[in-house]
Design a protein around this motif. Structure first.
Motif, PDB file in Angstrom:
ATOM      1  N   GLN A 145      11.946  23.416 -21.850  1.00 11.89           N
ATOM      2  CA  GLN A 145      10.800  24.270 -22.158  1.00 11.89           C
ATOM      3  C   GLN A 145       9.490  23.497 -22.033  1.00 11.89           C
ATOM      4  O   GLN A 145       8.491  24.017 -21.526  1.00 11.89           O
ATOM      5  N   GLU A 146       9.489  22.252 -22.485  1.00 14.44           N
ATOM      6  CA  GLU A 146       8.282  21.431 -22.389  1.00 14.44           C
ATOM      7  C   GLU A 146       7.882  21.190 -20.937  1.00 14.44           C
ATOM      8  O   GLU A 146       6.710  20.954 -20.638  1.00 14.44           O
ATOM      9  N   ALA A 147       8.859  21.254 -20.028  1.00 17.10           N
ATOM     10  CA  ALA A 147       8.576  21.076 -18.603  1.00 17.10           C
ATOM     11  C   ALA A 147       8.137  22.387 -17.949  1.00 17.10           C
ATOM     12  O   ALA A 147       7.914  22.434 -16.740  1.00 17.10           O
ATOM     13  N   GLY A 148       8.037  23.454 -18.747  1.00 12.72           N
ATOM     14  CA  GLY A 148       7.603  24.738 -18.213  1.00 12.72           C
ATOM     15  C   GLY A 148       8.731  25.605 -17.708  1.00 12.72           C
ATOM     16  O   GLY A 148       8.495  26.581 -16.991  1.00 12.72           O
ATOM     17  N   LEU A 149       9.966  25.258 -18.072  1.00 12.61           N
ATOM     18  CA  LEU A 149      11.131  26.012 -17.613  1.00 12.61           C
ATOM     19  C   LEU A 149      11.858  26.624 -18.799  1.00 12.61           C
ATOM     20  O   LEU A 149      11.605  26.283 -19.952  1.00 12.61           O
ATOM     21  N   ARG A 150      12.771  27.530 -18.490  1.00 11.89           N
ATOM     22  CA  ARG A 150      13.650  28.094 -19.509  1.00 11.89           C
ATOM     23  C   ARG A 150      15.097  27.868 -19.096  1.00 11.89           C
ATOM     24  O   ARG A 150      15.414  27.836 -17.915  1.00 11.89           O
ATOM     25  N   GLY A 151      15.966  27.725 -20.072  1.00  9.83           N
ATOM     26  CA  GLY A 151      17.367  27.453 -19.784  1.00  9.83           C
ATOM     27  C   GLY A 151      18.227  28.692 -19.883  1.00  9.83           C
ATOM     28  O   GLY A 151      17.847  29.696 -20.492  1.00  9.83           O
ATOM     29  N   MET A 152      19.395  28.621 -19.263  1.00  8.51           N
ATOM     30  CA  MET A 152      20.420  29.649 -19.410  1.00  8.51           C
ATOM     31  C   MET A 152      21.616  28.996 -20.092  1.00  8.51           C
ATOM     32  O   MET A 152      22.159  28.015 -19.585  1.00  8.51           O
TER      33      MET A 152
END
Length: 388
Positions: A145-152
């Motif tokens: 999230q800190e890298a600007g992404l979201r996980g699955m």
């Protein structure tokens, strides 16, 4: 970006061959589940200011072409390790050798077994898996999230053969949804589920045979069939079913009802917590049944502009573009919001081998360029639908 979350139970290292097999496109294997006994620890900042995590949002637009900025927070050594891991995982000879070692009698020697499993854990496992515990998985999601992404979040179990195992897997999926809800808002885009984990694989094959035959012969009555969206097109592979299948037995229909209830329970949990659920794809021998489960549950739970159930479309299949367009347009006409996870595919070798053995062309695109073109067409179609 998918993050696989795995267990810290003793079975983890005993079954590490399961983590090697998915690296070969011709195979798929079950992996150990999450350790739900551990709850993710809050950081010092979160303990002092619990609301802080709910307010944190990336402040810049992610530019995938700016590699220096994209990987600025990743240590050089980790980038080098990742490059080596991916390079080895893409080498078919190395993967086949690794599978041979993991399945050989060498693993019966304690010292060699310990060396091999520790090597795998600190290379491929650490690269492809979010962690052994929910605490580690939660930390991985926060970094993403800190890298600007979201996980699955992937609860990595599949290919179950009995109802007892399916019931256990369902509990794991339900706890995955609860775990996803406990993480910072917007840090998890989906929870991924495998229908093969909550419905016996033999039943999925029988259902797929019957669905294929009904597409060939519309007079075939399937009394168990619920409302669904289009599963096939004229270009879909139907060679798996060369003769009219027998109807489901009373026991099979009972097992189907149990599987259906498991999926509905999972959908209800996702709707309750507002956590989107994506149903993963498999090989074409059982994909029709998986699409049936996906679409029938989507009709029930995807309301207004808030779809809960998403499907998966594999762009390496020749019929993927037509199926996506057809299914999406039918859903739109019915007023059902339908979303898809778009992937390229993972069963190239086995799909081609099966088709060839039956005297048919492979259902997979002939070149990687054709797969890329199909992927891009599908992505463009989906983006346009979102924009509209």
């Amino acid at each position: 970006m998918a993050t696989r979350v795995l267990s810290s139970s003793p079975k983890l290292l005993n079954n590490l061959r399961s983590f090697i097999k998915p690296l070969n496109s011709a195979s798929a294997a079950a992996a150990s589940p999450l350790n739900f006994d551990e709850k993710p620890e809050l950081s010092t900042v979160e303990k002092q200011h619990p609301i802080a995590t709910t307010l944190h949002q990336p402040t810049t637009t992610l530019d995938l072409d700016d590699h220096q900025k994209l990987f600025a927070s990743v240590p050089t050594l980790k980038l080098l390790r990742s490059s080596v891991n991916l390079g080895l995982a893409s080498n078919e000879t190395f993967v086949d050798f690794g599978m041979w070692v993991m399945n050989s009698r060498l693993m019966e020697t304690p010292l060699l077994r310990d060396i091999v499993l520790k090597t795998v854990k600190h290379t491929f496992f650490e690269h492809f898996c979010a962690g052994e515990t929910t605490t580690e998985a939660g930390e991985c999601v926060r970094k993403i999230q800190e890298a600007g992404l979201r996980g699955m979040l992937v609860y990595a179990v599949e290919h179950t053969s009995d109802n007892a195992g399916c019931d256990r897997n369902l509990e794991g999926f339900l706890q995955s949804v609860e775990f996803a809800k406990s993480l910072p808002p917007s840090s998890v885009s989906f929870v991924i589920a495998k229908i093969t984990a909550i419905c016996p694989i033999s039943l999925l094959k029988r259902m797929s045979d019957l669905l294929r035959w009904q597409y060939k012969d519309s007079s075939l009555n399937l009394p168990w069939k619920l409302n669904t969206l289009p599963i096939f097109t004229d270009s879909s592979p139907l060679y798996h079913t060369l003769q009219r299948p027998q109807p489901l037995s009373a026991q099979e229909e009972s097992d189907l009802e149990l599987a259906h209830q498991r999926l509905l329970k999972l959908c209800q949990k996702c709707a309750q917590y507002n956590v989107p659920l994506t149903i993963d794809a498999e090989d074409t021998s059982i994909q029709p049944a998986i699409d049936y489960f996906t679409y029938s549950s989507a009709i029930m739970y995807n309301k207004d502009d808030n779809p809960i159930v998403y499907g998966t479309m594999q762009a390496y299949l020749k019929d993927a573009r037509e199926r996506l367009f057809n299914t999406a347009r039918t859903a739109e006409k019915l007023g059902i919001p339908m979303g898809f996870k778009l992937v390229r595919g993972a069963y190239m070798s086995s799909e081609t081998k099966l088709a060839s053995s039956l005297g048919f062309d492979s259902p997979v695109h002939n070149t990687i360029q054709d797969t890329h073109a199909c992927f891009n067409d599908c992505a463009s179609f989906m983006i346009k639908k979102i924009a509209d």
